[in-house]
Design an enzyme around this catalytic site. Structure first.
Site, PDB file in Angstrom:
ATOM      1  N   GLY A 264       0.756  -1.223  -0.049  1.00  0.00           N
ATOM      2  CA  GLY A 264       0.114   0.029  -0.084  1.00  0.00           C
ATOM      3  C   GLY A 264       0.972   1.229  -0.087  1.00  0.00           C
ATOM      4  O   GLY A 264       0.637   2.144  -1.051  1.00  0.00           O
ATOM      5  N   MET A 266       4.748   3.304   1.898  1.00  0.00           N
ATOM      6  CA  MET A 266       5.952   2.921   2.836  1.00  0.00           C
ATOM      7  C   MET A 266       6.269   4.291   3.642  1.00  0.00           C
ATOM      8  O   MET A 266       6.568   5.183   2.914  1.00  0.00           O
ATOM      9  CB  MET A 266       6.991   2.290   1.905  1.00  0.00           C
ATOM     10  CG  MET A 266       8.349   2.330   2.776  1.00  0.00           C
ATOM     11  SD  MET A 266       8.148   0.794   3.899  1.00  0.00           S
ATOM     12  CE  MET A 266       9.301   1.223   5.170  1.00  0.00           C
ATOM     13  N   GLU A 267       6.689   3.920   4.666  1.00  0.00           N
ATOM     14  CA  GLU A 267       6.863   5.138   5.835  1.00  0.00           C
ATOM     15  C   GLU A 267       8.082   5.586   5.932  1.00  0.00           C
ATOM     16  O   GLU A 267       8.407   6.237   6.999  1.00  0.00           O
ATOM     17  CB  GLU A 267       6.413   4.523   7.239  1.00  0.00           C
ATOM     18  CG  GLU A 267       7.406   3.550   8.020  1.00  0.00           C
ATOM     19  CD  GLU A 267       6.873   2.132   7.599  1.00  0.00           C
ATOM     20  OE1 GLU A 267       6.410   2.005   6.793  1.00  0.00           O
ATOM     21  OE2 GLU A 267       7.364   1.276   8.711  1.00  0.00           O
ATOM     22  N   ASN A 268       8.946   5.560   4.775  1.00  0.00           N
ATOM     23  CA  ASN A 268      10.505   6.002   4.718  1.00  0.00           C
ATOM     24  C   ASN A 268      10.565   7.289   5.662  1.00  0.00           C
ATOM     25  O   ASN A 268       9.606   8.400   5.233  1.00  0.00           O
ATOM     26  CB  ASN A 268      10.901   6.204   3.381  1.00  0.00           C
ATOM     27  CG  ASN A 268      10.556   4.955   2.537  1.00  0.00           C
ATOM     28  OD1 ASN A 268      11.118   3.937   2.857  1.00  0.00           O
ATOM     29  ND2 ASN A 268       9.755   5.139   1.693  1.00  0.00           N
ATOM     30  N   HIS A 300      -1.739   6.295   8.449  1.00  0.00           N
ATOM     31  CA  HIS A 300      -0.848   5.137   8.978  1.00  0.00           C
ATOM     32  C   HIS A 300       0.571   5.370   8.565  1.00  0.00           C
ATOM     33  O   HIS A 300       1.110   5.091   9.693  1.00  0.00           O
ATOM     34  CB  HIS A 300      -1.492   3.884   8.302  1.00  0.00           C
ATOM     35  CG  HIS A 300      -0.585   2.524   8.522  1.00  0.00           C
ATOM     36  ND1 HIS A 300      -1.111   1.501   9.351  1.00  0.00           N
ATOM     37  CD2 HIS A 300       0.765   2.030   8.235  1.00  0.00           C
ATOM     38  CE1 HIS A 300      -0.132   0.645   9.559  1.00  0.00           C
ATOM     39  NE2 HIS A 300       0.923   0.928   8.535  1.00  0.00           N
ATOM     40  N   GLU A 301       0.720   5.618   7.738  1.00  0.00           N
ATOM     41  CA  GLU A 301       2.359   6.067   7.216  1.00  0.00           C
ATOM     42  C   GLU A 301       2.832   7.091   8.150  1.00  0.00           C
ATOM     43  O   GLU A 301       3.854   7.337   8.590  1.00  0.00           O
ATOM     44  CB  GLU A 301       2.312   6.355   5.613  1.00  0.00           C
ATOM     45  CG  GLU A 301       2.070   5.188   4.821  1.00  0.00           C
ATOM     46  CD  GLU A 301       2.374   3.727   5.068  1.00  0.00           C
ATOM     47  OE1 GLU A 301       3.551   3.569   5.623  1.00  0.00           O
ATOM     48  OE2 GLU A 301       1.498   2.754   4.945  1.00  0.00           O
ATOM     49  N   HIS A 304       3.604   6.145  11.594  1.00  0.00           N
ATOM     50  CA  HIS A 304       4.760   5.483  11.654  1.00  0.00           C
ATOM     51  C   HIS A 304       5.880   6.297  12.029  1.00  0.00           C
ATOM     52  O   HIS A 304       7.016   5.862  12.489  1.00  0.00           O
ATOM     53  CB  HIS A 304       5.219   4.852  10.357  1.00  0.00           C
ATOM     54  CG  HIS A 304       4.513   3.327  10.142  1.00  0.00           C
ATOM     55  ND1 HIS A 304       4.481   2.335  11.315  1.00  0.00           N
ATOM     56  CD2 HIS A 304       3.937   2.708   9.182  1.00  0.00           C
ATOM     57  CE1 HIS A 304       4.173   1.304  10.880  1.00  0.00           C
ATOM     58  NE2 HIS A 304       3.660   1.245   9.526  1.00  0.00           N
ATOM     59  N   GLU A 323       3.699  -2.514  13.172  1.00  0.00           N
ATOM     60  CA  GLU A 323       2.506  -2.598  12.560  1.00  0.00           C
ATOM     61  C   GLU A 323       0.981  -2.524  13.291  1.00  0.00           C
ATOM     62  O   GLU A 323       0.270  -1.781  12.970  1.00  0.00           O
ATOM     63  CB  GLU A 323       2.379  -3.625  11.641  1.00  0.00           C
ATOM     64  CG  GLU A 323       3.813  -3.456  10.359  1.00  0.00           C
ATOM     65  CD  GLU A 323       3.707  -2.200   9.577  1.00  0.00           C
ATOM     66  OE1 GLU A 323       2.555  -1.569   9.653  1.00  0.00           O
ATOM     67  OE2 GLU A 323       4.646  -1.785   8.917  1.00  0.00           O
TER      68      GLU A 323
HETATM   69  N1  PHE Z   1       5.454  -0.788   6.477  1.00  0.00           N
HETATM   70  C1  PHE Z   1       4.507  -0.831   5.361  1.00  0.00           C
HETATM   71  C2  PHE Z   1       3.180  -0.455   6.145  1.00  0.00           C
HETATM   72  O1  PHE Z   1       2.823  -0.931   6.608  1.00  0.00           O
HETATM   73  C3  PHE Z   1       4.328  -2.009   4.630  1.00  0.00           C
HETATM   74  C4  PHE Z   1       5.259  -2.280   3.573  1.00  0.00           C
HETATM   75  C5  PHE Z   1       6.168  -3.350   3.840  1.00  0.00           C
HETATM   76  C6  PHE Z   1       5.557  -1.484   2.551  1.00  0.00           C
HETATM   77  C7  PHE Z   1       6.953  -3.660   2.994  1.00  0.00           C
HETATM   78  C8  PHE Z   1       6.524  -1.908   1.517  1.00  0.00           C
HETATM   79  C9  PHE Z   1       7.168  -3.117   1.758  1.00  0.00           C
HETATM   80  O2  PHE Z   1       2.865   0.855   6.094  1.00  0.00           O
HETATM   81 ZN    ZN Z   2       2.591   0.043   8.506  1.00  0.00          ZN
END
Ligand code: PHE
Ligand code: ZN
Length: 857
Positions: A264, A266-268, A300-301, A304, A323
């Site tokens: 979906g 990614m929380e970089n 959600h992101e 994180h 998560e």
């Molecule tokens: N960490 C991300 C999320 O839950 C999910 C994710 C995992 C995205 C692995 C990309 C690769 O928000």
């Molecule tokens: Zn997540």
């Protein structure tokens, strides 16, 4: 999910802290789709007294150069795969590496890859090792400085985590930018993007008065559809301050929308990368459900940033630490936006459909697994959604104030660290939670079952309730779980006789007595779905009818209606439709409230999905379940048709209105339409087609298209053609066109799917498109299960093709084939045979092999 014997596994019990730390990284990427050069300087430091070498993870890398403290080190072979082992004499050293990468050829979408003309990275969980040799584990936190360089015309925008320190032009039409991230982070949170992107800008002033620049990046033509994502981001930032006291900690926050993405979003750190379908959404091109999903994923992101980034995970076994907690946080956010009860109903329905099903099949695993072969296969509903339920239970026990204090304590104590589930539980315990008990929830796979029996004694006016918990999937010696289990007793006329809101089961067997119960009561158990458990046996339909009419707690009332329909459907599968009468009576009463609470009525009236009915059987017979559910839908239409038409005409939400009420009216209207279309009837078809043509928003358009998609009317083809022509150049919308056709109950659906797989807009490299068509078909309970196994064969062909391009995608696509143990013959045998054919194919990826071998056991 125990792992296949022939794949090497990692075990939680084997965790060792890193021997070497990496306090600082300098990374320089000279970008080009065909040949990118990655040059890095890692400052490494020995941790503790030992003489073990430095070990760097590396996967599919072409290493060109390797120096330690300026001296070349030999490396063989030139392509490092697996691990680079470097003996180092001193306490500290500088390791320099030069690596060649080919992003254009990277179809796995892990590491550095290309999508829609841009270059970007995806590193969670173990993707960074496909960019650079590195201790690619979440407990190694580094300070990062990143320099990007690329062709200025093709990649005018350069982004990486943290603050941009400098940028400028170079000779040869190239340019560069330098970034510094002040917050130490593990490699899985590294990200960069280079592309020709447009941006929507806004700003947010934090509680302490700092101004944060908010930037959402997408292709120029898509920027118009990013307003909702931006509003959601600002709302999420305000929510996290108000409810969790969490502020943002950098000067800018970026979201980038990309077409090709495995998950979906990614929380970089400071640079979220999103699957475009969770960014691009406005009422004209996205349904209300899509818009709500965008808000939830954006939140959600963002959340994180604290639960995941500031406090990260010690190892991947702790995945639910970030998560499960973050899902709970995003659920609270979503519940705060509209009707909390309706949001929770949707959440519980999704949990039952995905997590309960996972927990009852071969892929079941504890929320904190004890071993894994491939971590990518553990981004599951169990880790996310069951993990969130555990936190919800703990929060409920503590109450809002103490839970907030416990969270504050967790964030304060663990800030800047890589933490464990125990660390989280310790913070809860400090506020008085019996966390040792709750820890058990993290260790057991399987959905616990609570068997209730109620004895009433008229003479003494007492009722005795006995509750027995069991979780066979967790083995005979499984410890009893703390099960939060609010109960209430009602009289036949709906009077509340007794209640216990604070009940929590701790032992295998619990008995409670209620005084002052003059007449035989009806039990409402696990009110509000306080615990993720199955309650058995199902109450009688007479009891469910009473609860469906009188339970004041909305979720419990919804549950009663759903259980009533389920009970009638279970009998109907065996050929006895006698239960439909009680359903009709109860449904009629529910419908009376449509104008007051349309969203609740809509959710309550929708008969349980076929997959959910299947879960109620040890061995499910999908065609019989489909036939039974269709008969129920027709009975509802026959009995309530006049009502449904009245509602259909009276229900006229304003297309521009995004309030909970307007969304509820649209949802109700959609469900009413699907019931009106339970028969191929002229008037209903005309109404559906009119609804399609006049639809003020995508919500109406999609409910019309879905209703028509199952029919044989000529309007069906016309609506599909119009939809295609309207949205051919919007990939996220065109996905709906593929999915709707794959989900049709028409007998020719499999043939249609075969045809669509040859459509020029079908591309198996794009995970969204692949899922829309192929997973859409595999979740079609009516047409996936055919008596010759052709549906299974279709799926396995796509799985094998996907595996050569993108193993993570294949490993998720294959999962419907692991359900064979729960199906009657011939389906079970045919499905198993198909899964065996996949397993026997030489050269499968680790990701896919992990799922198929586990699925065969
Ligand atoms: N960490 C991300 C999320 O839950 C999910 C994710 C995992 C995205 C692995 C990309 C690769 O928000
Ligand atoms: Zn997540």
């Amino acid at each position: 999910m125990d792992s296949p014997a022939h794949l090497p596994v990692k075990r939680l019990a084997d965790y060792r802290p890193p021997d070497w730390l990496v306090p600082a990284v300098e990374l320089d990427l000279s970008l080009d789709p065909e040949r990118t050069l990655a040059r890095a300087r890692l400052s490494v430091a020995r941790r503790g007294a030992h003489d073990r070498p430095l070990r760097l993870d590396a996967e599919a890398l072409t290493l060109l150069d390797l120096l330690v403290d300026g001296k070349p080190r030999p490396f063989a072979p030139a392509s490092a795969d697996g691990e680079l082992v470097l003996p180092i004499a001193g306490e500290r050293a500088v390791v320099e590496v030069l690596v060649e990468l080919r992003p254009a050829a990277n179809s796995r979408l892990m590491g550095l890859y290309a999508s829609g003309g841009m270059l970007l990275t995806q590193c969670e969980a173990e993707g960074f090792r496909r960019i650079l040799p590195f201790p690619d584990r979440p407990d190694v936190l580094a300070r990062w400085r990143v320099r990007l360089e690329a062709d200025a015309a093709r990649f005018p925008v350069l982004l990486a985590n943290g603050n941009r320190l400098a940028a400028g032009q170079l000779s040869g039409g190239r340019h560069f930018a330098i970034f510094d991230d002040p917050w130490p982070k593990p490699s899985y949170l590294f990200a960069m993007v280079a592309g020709d992107l447009a941006c929507r800008r806004d700003r947010f002033v934090t509680a302490s008065g700092r101004t944060v620049d908010l930037l959402i990046w997408a292709a120029a033509g898509d920027i118009g559809r990013t307003a909702h994502a931006m509003d959601s981001l600002k709302a999420a930032m305000a929510f996290d301050e108000a409810v969790f006291g969490r502020e943002y900690d950098l000067d800018s926050y970026h979201i980038v929308a990309v077409r090709d993405f495995n998950f979906g979003a990614m929380e970089n750190k400071g640079l979220n990368i999103f699957n475009a379908k969770y960014v691009l959404a406005d009422p004209a091109t996205a349904t209300d459900a899509d818009l709500d999903a965008v808000a939830a994923v954006v939140a959600h992101e963002y959340f994180h940033n604290w639960s995941g980034n500031r406090v990260t995970c010690r190892d991947w076994f702790q995945l639910s630490l970030k998560e499960g907690f973050t899902v709970y946080r995003d659920q609270l956010f979503s519940e705060s936006l509209g009707s909390a009860a309706v949001r929770r109903i949707e959440g519980v329905r999704a949990l039952r459909a995905s997590q309960f099903a996972e927990d009852s099949g071969p892929l079941a695993h504890p929320v904190r697994p004890e071993l894994y072969a491939e971590i990518s296969n553990f981004y599951t509903s169990t880790v996310y959604d069951k993990g969130a339920e555990i936190i919800r239970m703990m929060a409920g026990r503590l109450g809002p104030e103490r839970f907030r204090r416990a969270c504050d304590r967790y964030f304060a104590e663990q800030d800047g660290r890589a933490a464990t589930v125990e660390d989280f539980l310790a913070a809860m315990a400090a506020e008085g939670l019996d966390s040792g008990l709750f820890a058990r929830w993290y260790r057991q796979p399987g959905t616990p079952r609570v068997t209730v029996s109620l004895r009433h004694d008229a003479a003494s006016g007492t009722a005795e309730l006995e509750l027995v918990q069991a979780n066979p999937r967790a083995g005979p010696d499984a410890e009893p779980l703390p099960i939060v289990f609010p109960v209430a007793l009602f009289a036949a006329d709906g009077t509340l006789l007794a209640r216990d809101d604070g009940l929590m089961l701790r032992e295998t067997r619990t008995r409670i007595r209620f005084e002052g119960v003059p007449s035989a009561p009806v039990l409402s158990a696990n009110r509000g779905f306080a615990s993720p458990v199955i309650v058995a046996p199902r109450p009688s339909r007479a009891a469910l009818s009473i609860l469906a009419a009188h339970e004041p707690e909305p979720l419990a009332r919804y549950e009663a209606m759903q259980q009533l329909m389920l009970s009638a459907l279970i009998d109907a599968v065996a050929g006895d439709d006698a239960g439909f009468g009680e359903v009709l009576l109860a449904a009629g009463r529910v419908l009376e409230g449509w104008a007051d609470d349309p969203a609740f009525v809509a959710e309550t009236l929708l008969p349980p999905a076929e997959a959910l009915v299947a879960e109620a059987f040890e061995l499910a017979d999908p065609p019989a379940i489909h036939a039974a559910r269709e008969r129920l839908r027709r009975a509802l239409l026959a009995g309530l048709g006049d009502w449904l038409w009245t509602i259909w005409h009276a229900c006229a939400p304003d297309g521009a209105d995004r309030s909970g009420r307007a969304k509820g009216l649209r949802r109700l209207k959609g469900i009413v339409l699907s019931l009106l279309m339970a028969r191929d009837d002229q008037a209903a078809t005309a109404a559906a087609f009119g609804h399609y043509c006049d639809a003020p928003t995508m919500t109406e358009r999609m409910s019309a298209l879905v209703a028509l998609s199952h029919s044989n009317a000529v309007e069906r083809a016309e609506a599909l053609q119009r939809f295609h022509d309207s949205y051919a150049d919007m990939p996220d919308v065109l996905d709906k066109w593929f999915q709707v056709q794959a989900a049709s109950t028409r007998p020719d659906t499999r043939a249609a799917v075969e045809r669509l797989a040859g459509h020029c807009a079908f591309d198996p490299r794009n995970p969204n498109r692949l899922r829309a068509l192929v997973l859409g078909f595999a979740l079609n309970q009516t047409r996936f299960h055919d008596e010759r196994g052709h549906g299974y064969a279709l799926l396995s062909r796509h799985v094998l093709e996907a595996d050569r391009l993108n193993p993570q995608s294949a490993a998720r696509l294959v999962q419907p084939l692991t359900r064979w143990r729960r199906l009657v013959e011939p389906f079970g045998g045919l499905m198993r045979a198909e899964l065996e054919r996949v397993a026997a194919r030489p050269g499968l990826s680790r990701d896919l092999l992990d799922v198929v071998t586990t699925g065969l056991r």
